[in-house]
Design a protein around this motif. Structure first.
Motif, PDB file in Angstrom:
ATOM      1  N   ILE A   1      37.378  29.975  58.584  1.00 35.07           N
ATOM      2  CA  ILE A   1      36.917  28.621  58.305  1.00 35.07           C
ATOM      3  C   ILE A   1      36.865  28.380  56.798  1.00 35.07           C
ATOM      4  N   VAL A   2      36.470  29.407  56.028  1.00 34.38           N
ATOM      5  CA  VAL A   2      36.448  29.283  54.563  1.00 34.38           C
ATOM      6  C   VAL A   2      37.850  28.985  54.038  1.00 34.38           C
ATOM      7  N   LEU A   3      38.833  29.777  54.464  1.00 36.91           N
ATOM      8  CA  LEU A   3      40.205  29.567  53.993  1.00 36.91           C
ATOM      9  C   LEU A   3      40.735  28.200  54.426  1.00 36.91           C
ATOM     10  N   ALA A   4      40.429  27.819  55.672  1.00 37.65           N
ATOM     11  CA  ALA A   4      40.903  26.530  56.178  1.00 37.65           C
ATOM     12  C   ALA A   4      40.288  25.373  55.401  1.00 37.65           C
ATOM     13  N   ARG A   5      38.974  25.450  55.186  1.00 38.11           N
ATOM     14  CA  ARG A   5      38.313  24.360  54.469  1.00 38.11           C
ATOM     15  C   ARG A   5      38.757  24.307  53.017  1.00 38.11           C
ATOM     16  N   ASN A   6      39.052  25.473  52.422  1.00 38.12           N
ATOM     17  CA  ASN A   6      39.538  25.459  51.045  1.00 38.12           C
ATOM     18  C   ASN A   6      40.941  24.880  50.950  1.00 38.12           C
ATOM     19  N   CYS A   7      41.759  25.097  51.966  1.00 29.71           N
ATOM     20  CA  CYS A   7      43.062  24.422  52.005  1.00 29.71           C
ATOM     21  C   CYS A   7      42.860  22.907  52.059  1.00 29.71           C
ATOM     22  N   TYR A   8      41.880  22.491  52.870  1.00 26.49           N
ATOM     23  CA  TYR A   8      41.522  21.068  52.934  1.00 26.49           C
ATOM     24  C   TYR A   8      41.071  20.568  51.561  1.00 26.49           C
TER      25      TYR A   8
ATOM     26  N   ILE B   1      29.795  19.343  40.192  1.00 22.39           N
ATOM     27  CA  ILE B   1      30.387  20.669  40.419  1.00 22.39           C
ATOM     28  C   ILE B   1      29.361  21.627  41.012  1.00 22.39           C
ATOM     29  N   LEU B   2      28.149  21.632  40.436  1.00 23.71           N
ATOM     30  CA  LEU B   2      27.112  22.547  40.916  1.00 23.71           C
ATOM     31  C   LEU B   2      26.634  22.162  42.322  1.00 23.71           C
ATOM     32  N   CYS B   3      26.510  20.869  42.584  1.00 25.52           N
ATOM     33  CA  CYS B   3      26.123  20.444  43.941  1.00 25.52           C
ATOM     34  C   CYS B   3      27.186  20.837  44.966  1.00 25.52           C
ATOM     35  N   GLY B   4      28.429  20.893  44.505  1.00 27.38           N
ATOM     36  CA  GLY B   4      29.513  21.287  45.408  1.00 27.38           C
ATOM     37  C   GLY B   4      29.372  22.700  45.942  1.00 27.38           C
ATOM     38  N   LEU B   5      28.702  23.582  45.192  1.00 34.30           N
ATOM     39  CA  LEU B   5      28.532  24.977  45.643  1.00 34.30           C
ATOM     40  C   LEU B   5      27.815  25.051  46.992  1.00 34.30           C
ATOM     41  N   PRO B   6      26.605  24.485  47.132  1.00 31.11           N
ATOM     42  CA  PRO B   6      25.952  24.532  48.459  1.00 31.11           C
ATOM     43  C   PRO B   6      26.640  23.666  49.501  1.00 31.11           C
ATOM     44  N   TRP B   7      27.258  22.559  49.080  1.00 34.44           N
ATOM     45  CA  TRP B   7      27.977  21.742  50.065  1.00 34.44           C
ATOM     46  C   TRP B   7      29.122  22.534  50.684  1.00 34.44           C
ATOM     47  N   GLY B   8      29.775  23.386  49.893  1.00 35.56           N
ATOM     48  CA  GLY B   8      30.814  24.248  50.433  1.00 35.56           C
ATOM     49  C   GLY B   8      30.265  25.182  51.506  1.00 35.56           C
ATOM     50  N   VAL B   9      29.052  25.673  51.282  1.00 34.76           N
ATOM     51  CA  VAL B   9      28.406  26.537  52.273  1.00 34.76           C
ATOM     52  C   VAL B   9      28.176  25.769  53.571  1.00 34.76           C
ATOM     53  N   PHE B  10      27.671  24.547  53.464  1.00 31.72           N
ATOM     54  CA  PHE B  10      27.389  23.741  54.657  1.00 31.72           C
ATOM     55  C   PHE B  10      28.668  23.460  55.440  1.00 31.72           C
ATOM     56  N   GLN B  11      29.797  23.270  54.738  1.00 29.23           N
ATOM     57  CA  GLN B  11      31.060  22.973  55.412  1.00 29.23           C
ATOM     58  C   GLN B  11      31.458  24.089  56.360  1.00 29.23           C
ATOM     59  N   THR B  12      31.205  25.326  55.958  1.00 24.05           N
ATOM     60  CA  THR B  12      31.626  26.477  56.751  1.00 24.05           C
ATOM     61  C   THR B  12      30.591  26.877  57.781  1.00 24.05           C
ATOM     62  N   ILE B  13      29.384  27.067  57.322  1.00 21.87           N
ATOM     63  CA  ILE B  13      28.368  27.728  58.129  1.00 21.87           C
ATOM     64  C   ILE B  13      27.933  26.869  59.311  1.00 21.87           C
ATOM     65  N   THR B  14      27.924  25.549  59.146  1.00 22.30           N
ATOM     66  CA  THR B  14      27.481  24.684  60.243  1.00 22.30           C
ATOM     67  C   THR B  14      28.441  24.751  61.426  1.00 22.30           C
TER      68      THR B  14
ATOM     69  N   GLY C   1      31.936  27.702  46.344  1.00 20.10           N
ATOM     70  CA  GLY C   1      30.852  27.938  47.296  1.00 20.10           C
ATOM     71  C   GLY C   1      31.356  28.470  48.629  1.00 20.10           C
ATOM     72  N   LEU C   2      32.493  27.977  49.075  1.00 18.65           N
ATOM     73  CA  LEU C   2      33.066  28.445  50.333  1.00 18.65           C
ATOM     74  C   LEU C   2      33.425  29.925  50.278  1.00 18.65           C
ATOM     75  N   MET C   3      34.077  30.346  49.184  1.00 12.57           N
ATOM     76  CA  MET C   3      34.491  31.744  49.070  1.00 12.57           C
ATOM     77  C   MET C   3      33.271  32.669  49.036  1.00 12.57           C
ATOM     78  N   ILE C   4      32.237  32.235  48.322  1.00 11.98           N
ATOM     79  CA  ILE C   4      31.008  33.032  48.263  1.00 11.98           C
ATOM     80  C   ILE C   4      30.339  33.068  49.637  1.00 11.98           C
ATOM     81  N   CYS C   5      30.360  31.937  50.331  1.00 12.32           N
ATOM     82  CA  CYS C   5      29.713  31.831  51.642  1.00 12.32           C
ATOM     83  C   CYS C   5      30.309  32.813  52.641  1.00 12.32           C
ATOM     84  N   GLY C   6      31.637  32.944  52.646  1.00  9.95           N
ATOM     85  CA  GLY C   6      32.281  33.847  53.590  1.00  9.95           C
ATOM     86  C   GLY C   6      31.791  35.273  53.456  1.00  9.95           C
ATOM     87  N   ILE C   7      31.500  35.692  52.224  1.00  7.73           N
ATOM     88  CA  ILE C   7      31.028  37.059  51.970  1.00  7.73           C
ATOM     89  C   ILE C   7      29.549  37.202  52.330  1.00  7.73           C
ATOM     90  N   ILE C   8      28.730  36.240  51.853  1.00  6.28           N
ATOM     91  CA  ILE C   8      27.284  36.322  52.087  1.00  6.28           C
ATOM     92  C   ILE C   8      26.950  36.178  53.567  1.00  6.28           C
TER      93      ILE C   8
END
Length: 579
Positions: A461-468, A179-192, A134-141
């Protein structure tokens, strides 16, 4: 005598190139109420300089009065992260929850039910894997369609995916739902975090970016309270109700996000300057005449053009090039350290307390106290950051956490029959939580938002959070094995392992973490461009509006080497005397 600050300026090449490239720039403001004509790039620079000076002199209360709606919209967007903190607690808390264990666990020889360490790792990592995607997709969208659209899409997705976890008939279906719920949660981690950083001025930036951490803690507190209240239930609703309560967040948030203004920084990057000013006016109060929104937009335009000279790209690979590589390293490390400092023990606190010898009721009571202290700590960090800055607070927090982990480890050596040892471990874990949430936990969000360049912020932020998240997978694999009695059964002795990693984090922080307190994004760009040492960031003043010997004047480039101010000459003289 106080230390004289070093003054650095932009590279001559960047100033000259920007001047040539923008020589034909015209900002047409004729359609705006009360304005006429257009502004050239020299006018933009003059207004950007005035806006920068205004932000430096602005107090916290003045910023709140000037940006009250920005505070409200930022708080609304960040509240989406409550869902991730909530789910993290209920999933890890379920490992010590009797009705959940009976449904999804296996019967042990002693008559109890346990979920194996392997399945615990799978369930905990399921959401993390979804978050990475979700994070990787979020960075693009987010870069293409904006922050509002990205948040709204993620909220609709999470409403749908919660059905899978609520109706899960076996542990495999539950894993797929996580796993599927994690997709939007990844978006929230970055975008907020990115949204909070882009709708607020310098004075409010640390408070609203760290509020993201408070939302995470709030979710954990609510989740722990729900589990504690449902301990008395012996039917399937004991674990289904916590899943169902996740639906209470997305719908009201979706309505609010529909009316929220878009990030003015994103609109400037897209060249939509009129829309950017309209968005900024929606974030500020109309009655305050001390601030001209057009000058703030001019500062954004100048910063955006300056960053184009340093690194013109906006793709993921650009985060690993030039000066952005250092910025990406810092963002990734400060988020990875959130886990490497041993905070994973907090996520498994219910099970940790039970294995340490406390009853199920007492373990959930301790967890409630733990997350309440976390919320108090986050609020406390707002006052400390204003006084000591980000770097000092982060560094000293890690040092104290290292000492606490060593104490927990030594308590684990005490013979098993000692009845006081579990309470000592629990007490120090509470102290650990408070220390973490007044230092490392919230400060991380502020640092990640500030050290990234504005053009690459969402992707950094996407790359940083994915490292996390990658470190989180490592944590979710080994921590259950450390605690689970059917695996390694380390118990409190796990503190020694995390103390070692925490010490390594202290060393990195001392040498590599800069102090961004009180600096605009353009000033941070100059500090990174000129490769200023992390330990000198605080004492170095950056001037992003002129080069070493060049400056914009009336739409052209002129030399100003002989035109230093008396103050700067005096400063140079003082430096020579000190040396």
């Amino acid at each position: 005598m106080g230390k004289v600050k070093e003054v650095i300026r932009a590279d001559d090449g960047a100033v000259a190139n920007m001047g040539r490239r923008m020589s034909e720039f015209q900002w047409d403001r004729s359609t705006e109420a009360g304005r006429g004509g257009s502004v050239d790039f020299q006018g933009v620079i003059d207004e950007a300089r005035e806006s920068t000076e205004h932000e430096h002199n602005q107090s916290i209360m003045a910023a709140i009065k000037q940006y009250p709606k920005a505070v409200g919209w930022s708080v609304l967007a960040s509240t989406a992260l409550v869902m991730e903190g909530y789910d993290l607690v209920i999933i890890n808390g379920f490992y010590a929850f009797p009705t959940f264990l009976q449904k999804y666990g296996s019967l042990q020889p002693d008559g109890t039910y346990q979920i194996s360490a392997a399945w615990q790792s799978g369930l905990s990592n399921g959401a993390v894997i979804g978050e990475i995607i979700g994070l990787m997709i979020c960075g693009i969208i987010a870069d293409r369609y904006g922050y509002k659209f990205t948040i709204a899409t993620a909220l609709v997705a999470v409403i749908c995916f919660i059905f899978l976890t609520f109706f899960a008939v076996n542990i495999v279906m539950l894993l797929i739902g996580e796993i599927l719920c994690g997709l939007p949660w990844g978006v929230f981690q970055t975008i907020t975090t990115a949204y909070a950083a882009e709708v607020t001025p310098v004075a409010l930036r640390p408070y609203l970016t760290t509020y993201v951490n408070l939302c995470w803690v709030m979710g954990q507190f609510i989740g722990s309270g729900v589990l504690r209240a449902l301990l008395v239930r012996t039917d399937e609703w004991g674990y289904r109700i916590p899943f169902a309560l996740q639906w209470m967040w997305p719908i009201p948030l979706l309505v609010g996000i529909h009316f929220a203004p878009e990030s003015p920084w994103w609109l400037v990057r897209k060249g939509r300057l009129a829309d950017a000013e309209k968005s900024l006016r929606r974030l500020t109060t109309k009655t305050d005449t001390s601030m001209d929104p057009s000058k703030t937009i001019a500062m954004m335009i100048h910063t955006n053009e300056l960053e184009k000279e340093v690194s013109s790209g906006t793709h993921y690979m650009d985060c690993l090039k030039g000066t952005d590589l250092r910025r990406t390293e810092i963002a990734c490390m400060v988020w990875m350290i959130q886990t490497l400092c041993g905070s994973g023990l907090m996520g498994y606190s219910n099970q940790f307390y039970v294995q340490a010898g406390l009853s199920e009721e007492h373990s959930f009571d301790m967890s409630l106290g733990q997350y309440a202290l976390g919320a108090i700590g986050t609020i406390g960090s707002w006052f400390l950051m204003a006084r000591v800055g980000r770097r000092s607070l982060y560094l000293w927090g890690l040092i104290i956490l290292n000492i606490i982990l060593l104490i927990i480890g030594f308590v684990g050596i005490v013979p098993a029959g000692n009845t006081a040892a579990p309470w000592v471990v629990g007490s120090f874990l509470l102290i650990y939580t408070f220390t973490y949430d007044i230092t490392v936990g919230p400060v991380c969000y502020c640092l990640v938002a500030e050290v990234s360049s504005t053009r690459l912020r969402s992707k950094t932020i996407v790359l940083a959070r994915n490292c996390y998240n990658v470190v989180g997978i490592f944590n979710n694999i080994i921590t259950p094995r450390m605690i689970n009695p059917t695996a390694w059964d380390w118990g409190p002795k796990a503190g020694f392992f995390w103390a070692g990693l925490c010490f390594v984090s202290v060393v990195w922080t001392y040498f590599r973490l800069p102090e961004p307190k009180g600096k605009t994004y353009a000033e941070l760009d100059i500090l990174f461009e000129r490769r200023v040492s992390a330990r000198k960031f605080k004492s170095t003043k950056a001037d992003p509006f002129r080069g070493d010997t060049l400056e914009h004047r009336q739409g052209s480039i002129v030399r100003v080497a002989s035109q230093d101010s008396d103050d700067e000459k005096h400063m140079d003289s003082m430096n020579e005397k000190l040396n």
